[in-house]
Motif scaffolding. Structure first.
Motif, PDB file in Angstrom:
ATOM      1  N   ASN B  35       0.819  -1.204   0.000  1.00 17.08           N
ATOM      2  CA  ASN B  35       0.000   0.000   0.000  1.00 17.08           C
ATOM      3  C   ASN B  35       0.860   1.264   0.000  1.00 17.08           C
ATOM      4  O   ASN B  35       2.056   1.215   0.246  1.00 17.08           O
ATOM      5  CB  ASN B  35      -0.928   0.000   1.218  1.00 17.08           C
ATOM      6  N   SER B  36       0.171   2.377  -0.224  1.00 24.01           N
ATOM      7  CA  SER B  36       0.887   3.662  -0.253  1.00 24.01           C
ATOM      8  C   SER B  36       1.539   3.921   1.102  1.00 24.01           C
ATOM      9  O   SER B  36       1.028   3.513   2.141  1.00 24.01           O
ATOM     10  CB  SER B  36      -0.083   4.810  -0.545  1.00 24.01           C
ATOM     11  N   GLY B  37       2.646   4.587   1.065  1.00 22.74           N
ATOM     12  CA  GLY B  37       3.315   4.998   2.299  1.00 22.74           C
ATOM     13  C   GLY B  37       4.150   3.914   2.940  1.00 22.74           C
ATOM     14  O   GLY B  37       4.740   4.108   3.994  1.00 22.74           O
ATOM     15  N   ILE B  38       4.237   2.787   2.277  1.00 29.07           N
ATOM     16  CA  ILE B  38       4.951   1.677   2.896  1.00 29.07           C
ATOM     17  C   ILE B  38       6.407   1.620   2.422  1.00 29.07           C
ATOM     18  O   ILE B  38       7.206   0.814   2.877  1.00 29.07           O
ATOM     19  CB  ILE B  38       4.195   0.347   2.597  1.00 29.07           C
ATOM     20  N   GLY B  39       6.747   2.551   1.513  1.00 29.45           N
ATOM     21  CA  GLY B  39       8.144   2.671   1.104  1.00 29.45           C
ATOM     22  C   GLY B  39       8.447   2.032  -0.238  1.00 29.45           C
ATOM     23  O   GLY B  39       9.585   1.671  -0.509  1.00 29.45           O
ATOM     24  N   LYS B  40       7.427   1.912  -1.107  1.00 31.06           N
ATOM     25  CA  LYS B  40       7.659   1.269  -2.397  1.00 31.06           C
ATOM     26  C   LYS B  40       8.662   2.044  -3.255  1.00 31.06           C
ATOM     27  O   LYS B  40       9.618   1.477  -3.785  1.00 31.06           O
ATOM     28  CB  LYS B  40       6.332   1.152  -3.174  1.00 31.06           C
ATOM     29  N   THR B  41       8.414   3.370  -3.341  1.00 32.82           N
ATOM     30  CA  THR B  41       9.312   4.185  -4.161  1.00 32.82           C
ATOM     31  C   THR B  41      10.716   4.202  -3.567  1.00 32.82           C
ATOM     32  O   THR B  41      11.713   4.161  -4.286  1.00 32.82           O
ATOM     33  CB  THR B  41       8.750   5.613  -4.288  1.00 32.82           C
ATOM     34  N   THR B  42      10.755   4.223  -2.232  1.00 35.04           N
ATOM     35  CA  THR B  42      12.066   4.184  -1.564  1.00 35.04           C
ATOM     36  C   THR B  42      12.832   2.919  -1.953  1.00 35.04           C
ATOM     37  O   THR B  42      14.024   2.979  -2.275  1.00 35.04           O
ATOM     38  CB  THR B  42      11.866   4.231  -0.040  1.00 35.04           C
ATOM     39  N   LEU B  43      12.123   1.795  -1.949  1.00 31.58           N
ATOM     40  CA  LEU B  43      12.785   0.535  -2.313  1.00 31.58           C
ATOM     41  C   LEU B  43      13.294   0.583  -3.758  1.00 31.58           C
ATOM     42  O   LEU B  43      14.419   0.159  -4.044  1.00 31.58           O
ATOM     43  CB  LEU B  43      11.804  -0.634  -2.128  1.00 31.58           C
ATOM     44  N   LEU B  44      12.447   1.133  -4.647  1.00 34.26           N
ATOM     45  CA  LEU B  44      12.859   1.238  -6.044  1.00 34.26           C
ATOM     46  C   LEU B  44      14.111   2.117  -6.187  1.00 34.26           C
ATOM     47  O   LEU B  44      15.037   1.791  -6.917  1.00 34.26           O
ATOM     48  CB  LEU B  44      11.713   1.825  -6.881  1.00 34.26           C
ATOM     49  N   HIS B  45      14.131   3.205  -5.438  1.00 35.96           N
ATOM     50  CA  HIS B  45      15.290   4.091  -5.490  1.00 35.96           C
ATOM     51  C   HIS B  45      16.533   3.432  -4.907  1.00 35.96           C
ATOM     52  O   HIS B  45      17.650   3.662  -5.366  1.00 35.96           O
ATOM     53  CB  HIS B  45      14.991   5.419  -4.784  1.00 35.96           C
ATOM     54  N   LEU B  46      16.313   2.603  -3.881  1.00 34.16           N
ATOM     55  CA  LEU B  46      17.454   1.884  -3.304  1.00 34.16           C
ATOM     56  C   LEU B  46      18.001   0.874  -4.312  1.00 34.16           C
ATOM     57  O   LEU B  46      19.213   0.758  -4.503  1.00 34.16           O
ATOM     58  CB  LEU B  46      17.024   1.152  -2.024  1.00 34.16           C
ATOM     59  N   LEU B  47      17.085   0.154  -4.976  1.00 36.57           N
ATOM     60  CA  LEU B  47      17.519  -0.863  -5.945  1.00 36.57           C
ATOM     61  C   LEU B  47      18.219  -0.239  -7.148  1.00 36.57           C
ATOM     62  O   LEU B  47      19.086  -0.851  -7.768  1.00 36.57           O
ATOM     63  CB  LEU B  47      16.306  -1.668  -6.435  1.00 36.57           C
ATOM     64  N   SER B  48      17.833   1.011  -7.480  1.00 36.63           N
ATOM     65  CA  SER B  48      18.436   1.636  -8.656  1.00 36.63           C
ATOM     66  C   SER B  48      19.625   2.512  -8.299  1.00 36.63           C
ATOM     67  O   SER B  48      20.215   3.148  -9.168  1.00 36.63           O
ATOM     68  CB  SER B  48      17.385   2.458  -9.405  1.00 36.63           C
ATOM     69  N   GLY B  49      19.941   2.556  -7.003  1.00 39.16           N
ATOM     70  CA  GLY B  49      21.111   3.332  -6.609  1.00 39.16           C
ATOM     71  C   GLY B  49      20.865   4.822  -6.543  1.00 39.16           C
ATOM     72  O   GLY B  49      21.808   5.611  -6.464  1.00 39.16           O
ATOM     73  N   LEU B  50      19.605   5.235  -6.586  1.00 43.34           N
ATOM     74  CA  LEU B  50      19.311   6.663  -6.432  1.00 43.34           C
ATOM     75  C   LEU B  50      19.395   7.055  -4.956  1.00 43.34           C
ATOM     76  O   LEU B  50      19.629   8.210  -4.624  1.00 43.34           O
ATOM     77  CB  LEU B  50      17.919   6.988  -6.979  1.00 43.34           C
ATOM     78  N   LEU B  51      19.169   6.074  -4.082  1.00 41.76           N
ATOM     79  CA  LEU B  51      19.310   6.284  -2.641  1.00 41.76           C
ATOM     80  C   LEU B  51      20.299   5.257  -2.124  1.00 41.76           C
ATOM     81  O   LEU B  51      20.477   4.206  -2.721  1.00 41.76           O
ATOM     82  CB  LEU B  51      17.969   6.061  -1.929  1.00 41.76           C
ATOM     83  N   LYS B  52      20.927   5.610  -0.996  1.00 41.37           N
ATOM     84  CA  LYS B  52      21.826   4.638  -0.365  1.00 41.37           C
ATOM     85  C   LYS B  52      21.199   4.170   0.941  1.00 41.37           C
ATOM     86  O   LYS B  52      20.711   4.981   1.732  1.00 41.37           O
ATOM     87  CB  LYS B  52      23.182   5.283  -0.076  1.00 41.37           C
ATOM     88  N   SER B  53      21.230   2.845   1.140  1.00 38.03           N
ATOM     89  CA  SER B  53      20.585   2.319   2.346  1.00 38.03           C
ATOM     90  C   SER B  53      21.462   2.578   3.569  1.00 38.03           C
ATOM     91  O   SER B  53      22.662   2.788   3.465  1.00 38.03           O
ATOM     92  CB  SER B  53      20.340   0.825   2.184  1.00 38.03           C
ATOM     93  N   ASN B  54      20.814   2.588   4.731  1.00 39.49           N
ATOM     94  CA  ASN B  54      21.572   2.803   5.965  1.00 39.49           C
ATOM     95  C   ASN B  54      22.290   1.534   6.406  1.00 39.49           C
ATOM     96  O   ASN B  54      23.373   1.571   6.955  1.00 39.49           O
ATOM     97  CB  ASN B  54      20.644   3.269   7.088  1.00 39.49           C
ATOM     98  N   SER B  55      21.603   0.391   6.154  1.00 39.51           N
ATOM     99  CA  SER B  55      22.277  -0.860   6.488  1.00 39.51           C
ATOM    100  C   SER B  55      21.733  -1.974   5.615  1.00 39.51           C
ATOM    101  O   SER B  55      20.761  -1.791   4.902  1.00 39.51           O
ATOM    102  CB  SER B  55      22.085  -1.186   7.975  1.00 39.51           C
ATOM    103  N   GLY B  56      22.333  -3.111   5.673  1.00 39.61           N
ATOM    104  CA  GLY B  56      21.924  -4.230   4.835  1.00 39.61           C
ATOM    105  C   GLY B  56      22.741  -4.254   3.559  1.00 39.61           C
ATOM    106  O   GLY B  56      23.646  -3.440   3.371  1.00 39.61           O
TER     107      GLY B  56
END
Lengths: 395, 207
Positions: B35-56
């Motif tokens: 659902n919305s707000g659960i971080g879908k876009t964030t995950l996509l950005h993490l997978l594409s390297g647009l964002l850097k994860s804090n851990s993992g």
């Protein structure tokens, strides 16, 4: 496709805001360049005609008027002086050489100057066709005069009295063209030169057989000193001790330039102000477009473009606009010079040619470049620091 | 091979996301649903390297993304990932063809044949020289797919590609995406809240 092409496409995608920036910059650059060009051309022309003339002697009046009339041939003479007094001065041991000038007539607005043949040497005149005069009423014609009026060797010129076209004409006496002069890029190009005797004769009463020497008058005398040191003492002596006037051309001309220098300076500041405004306009355009284009820039980044490439795109856009503004401004100033030159040619038979790129204009190019760089600096940094993830998440 | 392990991410120490691990063999597609707000876009950005994860850890095709600099991530994304956004974005001053040429230029490529092939495959070859703002909504979506695949990515990431579409178009678009992925040899990960897509994917995870 590359970043440079992309910048150009972006500029043409919003032609109006690009146009205003370019127009402002072109206006500012154009005004400054036009002033520089005119200043340099007029100065060159004036100094070119000053070569070999240290001092001018003529009737009392305005020294500037004396210089303008006898060196540049663009004002009325201050009056006449007696030949005797003039000769006294030319015989002075400080005087290296002197050339006597007489005015009186014009042919269709071009002045007929009675002068010693040394005048032709002074301006390094070369005879293109024909020969120098041997007898009174024979004339040599300057290049601009015969080109404009289509005068040929052997033509008879019926002159008018005075220095303007409207004077009463001496219908009974005409001048014969015996020589045409090569262009010397000096005032001589717009003169018709004859022997002093011609001018004396035409204005004497025709019944008198011989004009008495002591009654003869000349209009002015150009003087070159033996030593440049004399330029300080000698003119003052003449001005204080005789009823003649001595004027130093280089001094008068620099005074003239100071007089209209103030106007030029004001206009130059105004032009710099316009350039600064154009810089602001450029900055605001780029800054606003950042917001309009944030998604497309985010897209370019997601396609793998680096921050540098995006920043470069912005800087290119800015530089292309300022360089275009500079080029159009320079073009504008060239047309301006041509226009002013044609005006001067018509009104005072003076023209300015030989347009070259001045050193100051390279500075203007540097300035345009700098404005492009500075205006794009903040937008480029913004793009560099852009958080693409945030922009894309906000959509 | 796409493998993530215990990715955590937080925005300004306020919103915390913790994502399920992903394990994808080569050739496999994946539907990530939530659902919305659960971080879908964030995950996509993490997978594409647009964002850097804090851990993992995020391992894509043998590269550990969390260890790359942002400059290296740009290059990795350029060479391996195509993204289809929820709302199509283009460079508005360019035509369809020029947009695709720009994408190729960024990847140091130049291949007009491929541009033609892709556009023909997507049935929009006649729009080659149109400005992107002259396109219809459906055409825009196709061009944005073309942009995502023009540089032959190994992975296509699609963010809510069907959210505003009716059932027919929804099924068309997802079939189109899958076909492009297969035709050009890429894996597909779709992130969406649209449960209509479940039937199109063998493998899916819920956030």
């Amino acid at each position: 496709m590359n970043i440079f092409k992309l910048s150009i496409k972006n500029i043409f995608n919003k032609p109006l805001s690009s146009l205003i920036t370019v127009a402002l910059l072109a206006l500012g650059i154009g005004i400054i360049s036009l002033l520089l060009q005119l200043n340099s051309l007029i100065k060159d022309q004036m100094e070119n005609n000053l070569r070999g003339i240290d001092m001018v002697v003529g009737a009392k009046g305005s020294p500037l008027q004396l210089i303008l009339s006898s060196v540049y041939h663009i004002d009325s003479p201050t009056g006449n002086i007696s030949l005797e007094e003039a000769e006294e001065i030319s015989n002075n041991k400080m005087v290296g050489s002197s050339i006597k000038l007489l005015y009186g007539d014009n042919y269709k607005g071009y002045r007929i100057v009675g002068a010693e043949k040394k005048l032709i040497e002074l301006y390094k005149g070369v005879i293109k066709q024909g020969k120098e005069w041997d007898n009174p009423y024979e004339v040599l014609v300057g290049s601009k005069v015969y080109e404009k009026l289509n005068i040929k060797l052997g033509d008879n010129l019926i002159t008018s009295h005075g220095l303007r076209e409207t004077g009463q004409s001496h219908s009974d006496k005409s001048f014969k063209v015996v020589g045409l002069l090569e262009s010397s890029n000096s005032v001589m190009d717009q003169l018709i030169i004859t022997s002093p005797e011609s001018v004396w004769n035409i204005h004497s009463s025709h019944d008198d057989e011989e004009y008495e020497d002591e009654n003869k008058e000349i209009t002015a005398m150009l003087i070159k000193f033996k030593s440049p040191m004399n330029i300080i003492r000698f003119p003052r002596q003449i001005n204080e001790n005789t009823n003649l006037q001595a004027a130093v051309p280089s001094y008068e001309i620099s005074r003239l330039f100071k007089l209209f220098g103030f106007g030029i300076e004001t206009l130059t500041y105004l032009a710099y102000l316009i350039i600064i405004v154009s810089g602001f306009s450029l900055f605001i355009n780029l800054f606003n477009s950042m917001n309009d284009r944030k998604y497309e820039m985010a897209l370019i980044r997601t396609l793998g473009a680096s921050r540098f490439q995006l920043s470069r795109m912005i800087i290119f856009e800015s530089l292309i606009l300022t360089i275009a503004g500079f080029a159009i401004g320079l073009l504008f100033s060239r047309f301006g010079v041509m226009f002013v030159s044609s005006l001067m040619d018509e009104s005072i038979n003076y023209n300015l040619d030989s347009i070259k790129i001045l050193n100051e204009e390279y500075w203007l190019l540097g300035l345009s470049f700098l404005i492009g760089l500075i205006s794009s600096l903040i937008p480029a940094i913004q793009v560099y620091k852009m958080n693409i993830s945030k922009i894309l998440a906000d959509e | 091979m796409i493998k993530t392990k215990e990715i955590k991410f937080n925005y300004d120490n306020q919103v915390f996301f913790k994502f399920h691990d992903i394990n994808l063999e080569s050739g496999e597609n994946l539907l990530i649903i939530g659902n919305s707000g659960i971080g879908k876009t964030t995950l996509l950005h993490l997978l594409s390297g647009l964002l850097k994860s804090n851990s993992g850890s995020i391992e894509l095709f043998g590269k550990e993304l969390t260890k790359l600099s942002s400059f290296q991530l740009d290059i990795f994304r350029r060479d391996n990932i195509g993204i289809v956004f929820q709302k199509p974005h283009f460079v508005n001053s360019l035509t369809v063809k020029e947009n695709l040429e720009l994408a190729q230029y960024i990847a140091n490529k130049k291949d007009n044949k491929r541009i033609e092939n892709i556009l023909k495959n997507l049935n929009i070859f006649d729009k080659l020289n149109k400005k992107t703002n002259q396109l219809s909504q459906g055409e825009k979506q196709r061009v944005s797919i073309a942009l995502a695949i023009v540089n032959s990515p190994k992975l296509i990431l699609a963010d809510e590609p069907t959210s505003s579409l009716d059932d027919d178009n929804c099924s068309n678009v997802i079939k189109l995406l899958k076909k492009q992925a297969t035709d050009f040899g890429a894996q597909l990960i779709v992130i969406t809240h649209d449960s209509r897509l479940k039937k199109h994917f063998k493998k899916s995870i819920e956030l």
